[in-house]
Design an enzyme around this catalytic site. Sequence first.
Site, PDB file in Angstrom:
ATOM      1  CB  SER A 289     -11.400  -4.972   7.823  1.00 14.84           C
ATOM      2  OG  SER A 289     -12.154  -4.015   7.965  1.00 14.84           O
TER       3      SER A 289
ATOM      4  NE  ARG B  68      -3.456  -2.337   2.055  1.00 11.71           N
ATOM      5  CZ  ARG B  68      -4.401  -2.710   2.795  1.00 11.71           C
ATOM      6  NH1 ARG B  68      -4.734  -1.587   4.097  1.00 11.71           N
ATOM      7  NH2 ARG B  68      -5.575  -3.374   2.809  1.00 11.71           N
TER       8      ARG B  68
ATOM      9  CD  GLU C   4      -8.219  -1.784  10.036  1.00 10.90           C
ATOM     10  OE1 GLU C   4      -9.068  -0.137  10.766  1.00 10.90           O
ATOM     11  OE2 GLU C   4      -8.662  -2.135   9.497  1.00 10.90           O
TER      12      GLU C   4
END
Length: 426
Positions: free
Chosen positions: A350, A260, A347
């Site tokens: 997800s 990413r 997190e």
Amino acid sequence: MLDPKFVRENIELVKKSLENRNYDISLEEFLKAEEEKRLLQQKADELRNKRNVVSEEIGKLRSQKKDASELIKEMKVVSDTIKGFDEKLKLLEDSTINFLLNVPNIPHETVPVGKDETCNVEIRRWGEPKNFDFEPLNHWDIGEILGIIDFERASKIAGARFSIMKGSGAKLERALMNFMLDNNISNGYTEVFPPIIVNRESMQGTGQLPKFEAELFRIVDPEFYLIPTAEVPVTNIHRNEILNEKDLPIYYTAYTPCFRREAGSYGKDVRGLIRQHQFNKVEMVKFVKPEDSFNELESLTNNAEEILQKLGLPYRVVVLCTGDLGFSAAKTYDIEVWLPGQQKYREISSCSNFTDYQARRANIRFKREGKKGTEFVHTLNGSGLAIGRTLVAILENYQQKDGSVVIPEVLRPYMKLEVIKNTINP
RNA sequence: GGAGAGGUGGCCGAGCCGGUCGAAGGCAGCCGCCUGCUAAGCGGUUGUGGGGGUAAAACCUCACCCAGGGUUCGAAUCCCUGCCUCUCCGCCA
């Protein structure tokens, strides 16, 4: 992608959805273009029908050695007219599809309405954050003390937001991969190991393109994209396929590296493993019948939680509100793990139900037993889990006063080690 | 990287010197007949998407023979580009 027919027939619902998601898109232009497209298509089809009929007639005349030049002349004009219509049609089609590609999925009715992440709702907690009788360290400090993570040399090799895992650190990374995969397999998932660079069609199929190009690493010549998540190649396994009802549900799990750009997150998590350009993840992907998908989301989320439970890491589950919900998702649970170094839940997974949104883009359908026609499947996916962040959680939650880190019980068979000892900086 | 072959319906496989081809034939599937049961046999049927139509069907129509362009009154059939598969040679983990 939403169904154009659905949008046409549920204008108010779509408007409401866009509003709840903080999207400022007007439907008017789309509806106009859509209407115009349908009218034009009807006209063009009528002409085509005429051409088909007359062309056949010409063929018959020809075979009887009769003159057909009048009809041919006439059809030449018809063909030109059709060509003109087709050009306009193409433009209208492009603009309607382009519009729809930029419209997000409709949130499920159980998704809380809210502006941003502050409106997300905690559903449940598991485990108690541990009380340390010393000041718990950040994972990057632990990594340095133990000599198992090297950020500096990684930045020499590649740049910022890369890391080198070393010794027991590398082994822990590998142990987590295997433990997670094995656990998912025992929950009925089939392991796959897919390509990690993919073509444009795949990126469009799962919704990363055209809207999120800035998030992706791209190979220019020849054109490829590095996957930001295994969701992309694994969901696209069944792109342009019609599955049998009896094959559903299909569960896949895959370990892949993920890439990413993290554009626009410059100030965030600059230190440590939390936000890297390259990271490892084990993913779970499901293809299910529409009527099952929201139950499947619950079990998918439970499968991810199970991993944290077995690792003994405290976490909480939150449901994302409309304003924070991902573009393609109808409903998402985030699982957040407790990080003592940050005194925060972060997190780590997800889990989303995309309903038929990705399936329509990627054209993944199924056929019901004894029924005519096809329906789009529902797709879901969730991390199970992000490996780097799990490793962070283990280092921070299992750290000891002397700097060593105890290996969670379930990983010991994989690690053949009980403690990562602090031999470098005792 | 070099040389060649090819991509047709759920599968196999014709057609490919342009017209009656949504596409022969076979297999598989479904429905019916026949048979004590099974097998064999006989008859019928079987794709996807868009638009119109309907309460829903029926029905009408357009498109689809790897994908995208082109030629033509008309293309699975001719031309161009791309993608993929296979065989041989070279190179390589």
